[in-house]
Structures are given as C-alpha cells and as structure tokens.
Scaffold this active site. Structure first.
Site, PDB file in Angstrom:
ATOM      1  N   HIS A  11       0.784   4.428   4.375  1.00  0.00           N
ATOM      2  CA  HIS A  11       0.111   5.139   3.288  1.00  0.00           C
ATOM      3  C   HIS A  11       0.643   6.574   3.172  1.00  0.00           C
ATOM      4  O   HIS A  11       0.973   7.038   2.082  1.00  0.00           O
ATOM      5  CB  HIS A  11      -1.396   5.179   3.518  1.00  0.00           C
ATOM      6  CG  HIS A  11      -2.032   3.829   3.555  1.00  0.00           C
ATOM      7  ND1 HIS A  11      -3.354   3.636   3.917  1.00  0.00           N
ATOM      8  CD2 HIS A  11      -1.545   2.597   3.276  1.00  0.00           C
ATOM      9  CE1 HIS A  11      -3.643   2.356   3.848  1.00  0.00           C
ATOM     10  NE2 HIS A  11      -2.566   1.697   3.467  1.00  0.00           N
ATOM     11  N   SER A  28       0.807  -1.218   0.000  1.00  0.00           N
ATOM     12  CA  SER A  28       0.000   0.000   0.000  1.00  0.00           C
ATOM     13  C   SER A  28       0.839   1.266   0.000  1.00  0.00           C
ATOM     14  O   SER A  28       0.493   2.252  -0.650  1.00  0.00           O
ATOM     15  CB  SER A  28      -0.943   0.001   1.214  1.00  0.00           C
ATOM     16  OG  SER A  28      -1.825  -1.093   1.166  1.00  0.00           O
TER      17      SER A  28
END
Length: 325
Positions: free
Chosen positions: A232, A180
């Site tokens: 992230h 991610s």
C-alpha cells in the site's frame, strides 16, 4: 495575466463536479482501460479457482487434513478452500504461489522478477477481489475520463510494481497478492493532481481533507495482521510522484491563448511551481526505484535498515500478534 486567470477560474467554477473544476471545452476521454483491468482481474480469479480444484486438493491430502471441507461444493472444482485455510473465499496459498504470487525467495534467488508484476493480477479470495474492483471502478474510471488511458495505465502499473518492490524488501516468508498497491497509487495520484493543479480547484481545502482522510483510513486498515501495508505504502508514494509528473494541467490562459485579446500572451504552458514539482518528483521516483531494486537484488532485509518499519505494516495488540517476516 491575473485577469485571464480570474476569468478562467470563474468559468471553471460554473462546471464544477464533485468539487473538481476544469475547462468545459476540454474533452473527456472514454474510459475503457479500467473496465478491461476489472475484467482481467476477474478472469484471473476464475483461472485461480480452476487450477486450485479444491475437491481434488482435499482428497489428495486425505483424512489428516483437518481444516474442514471445501466451501460451496456445488461449484465443483471452482469451490473455495476451507474457511480455516482461507477465510476470504478463495484458493490455497500454494495455488497462488504457482500462478505468480509475490515471493521474495523466488524473485531474488530464482530470478522470477516477473512476479513483481504478476502478483497485482491475483487475489486471495472473492472478498478481496470485490473490495479492490469496486475501488478501482470508483477511482480509476474518473481519472481515466479526465486524463486518458495512457497516463492512468502507466500510474496503475508502475504503482503496483513500486508496491511489490517495497513489499519484497520487508516480507520474506509470506506470499503477497492483490491490486491494492496499484489502487493506492491511483489515490496518491489523485492527491498530487489536486496539489499540482491547485489553482483550478473550487473547495480546495474540503477536497484536500477528504482525500487525506480516505488515504489515512485505508493505510490504518493496513496495520492489521495479514495485510501487506508495505505494498500500500509503496504504491501510494509511487502514484503520488507520478501524479506530479503526468497529471499537471496547463494554465487556463494557455488553453485560451488563441482567443485572447491582442497583446495578451501567456509565455508558459505550466506554472513555475508545476515545473519544480515535476523535476523533484522525477528525480525522487528514479532514485527510489534504483535504490529499492538494488537493495532487493542484493538481498537486503528492510527491517535491518529500518527497525521501526515493522509497525507500518502491523501493530501488535492484546487481540493479535504480528508476523514480522
């Protein structure tokens, strides 16, 4: 000069695809690195399940193991851990840790810095893997076709690394896996590429708003429990800065300099603001990595330096509680 740029913009508008415009004569790359990354991630997940061997794990834990039976038993040693242990249809956390999951103690105290990279090739389950790989295909292939495998590969790997560094500064007592951070890096690079190449875009505001909405929604999902939003955020800002450094496009006049009328010259390959963004981004990227790595290996707890940062990863509500470690 204005006439040259105007002619370039008119030519570019005629070749717009999905709101993005660039010179027709600029050859596209063939995307092969992103498909290789997808295959590598899938292969790693198969290895995870092979080494996990759920039936053997459950048997070794005996009847005291109260989380249920393996899921999809017909897969044999490739069957998934009980859903109460891993609702994403994947291996146990101990298997992920053995294979290279991000773990603060092992990175800092046991000198296993390789986990900062290895963790981005591991996934917690089938659902996790499918979500990330679909995103990688839709985002990565387009970028690789336009900018080539070298630049996109660098952005992907460094963004994953940047996400791991920021995650390690805040998350100490849980493992973290997944691509991610690298994917958010590609999103950040798309945003900075739009900004630095602003003059060759059509529907600029629509393209910008679309990207911002996508980024905000994905970051908002990260405030749910058990989601590593620090990876992230770290990946996104790493990719954002790398986009300013690696993805600027030359002025149209520079591309067409050999076909320009006599007396018409383009002195610079890039515009002035592109050079400024390049320099600022390079300085911030080097400073960010340097400060982050120094803090990490000195054992600094990020929450001690930024008390409100806990809300960037998880916001407690009446429906769930947050593990702040």
């Amino acid at each position: 000069m204005d006439d040259v740029e105007n002619r370039g913009e008119k030519s570019n508008r005629s070749s717009a695809t999905s709101g993005y415009t660039y010179d027709d004569r600029e050859s596209n790359w063939v995307s092969w690195l992103i498909p290789v990354f997808v295959v590598a991630n899938i292969a790693m997940f198969v290895l995870e399940m092979y080494f996990n061997n759920c039936p053997k794990n459950v048997k070794n834990r005996g009847f005291s193991y109260g989380n249920g039976n393996c899921v999809a038993k017909f897969l044999g040693r490739f069957s998934f851990q009980p859903l109460r242990e891993n609702p994403l249809f994947g291996p146990s956390s101990s298997t992920l840790e053995k294979l290279g999951a991000l773990n603060w103690d092992k990175v800092v105290h046991q000198h296993q810095q390789w986990r900062l990279i290895s963790c981005i090739w591991l996934h917690a389950g089938v659902i996790h893997l499918l979500a990330n790989m679909l995103s990688l295909v839709f985002i990565g292939i387009r970028l690789e076709q336009q900018f080539g495998f070298v630049r996109i590969g660098i952005i992907y790997l460094l963004s994953g690394f940047g996400g791991s560094v920021l995650s390690s500064l805040f998350i100490r007592n849980r493992i973290s896996v997944g691509a991610s951070g690298a994917l958010f890096g590609l999103l950040g690079a798309m945003l900075s590429e739009l900004i630095t190449n602003w003059s060759i875009y059509s529907n600029k505001i629509a393209a910008l708003l679309t990207l911002v909405v996508i980024v905000v929604i994905n970051l908002a999902v990260g405030i749910l429990p058990h989601v590593d939003n620090f990876a992230h955020i770290g990946g996104f800002f790493t990719g954002l800065l790398l986009g300013f450094i690696l993805l600027p496009r030359p002025q149209f006049g520079w591309i067409e300099r050999h076909n320009l009328p006599a007396g018409v010259r383009v002195k610079s390959k890039y515009k002035g603001y592109q050079y400024v963004l390049w320099l600022i981004s390079l300085v911030l990227l080097i400073a960010g990595f340097t400060v982050g790595l120094v803090m990490l290996f000195r054992g600094v707890n990020g929450y001690e330096r930024c008390h409100w940062c806990r809300y960037a990863s998880c916001v407690p509500t009446s429906k769930w509680k947050c593990d702040e470690t």
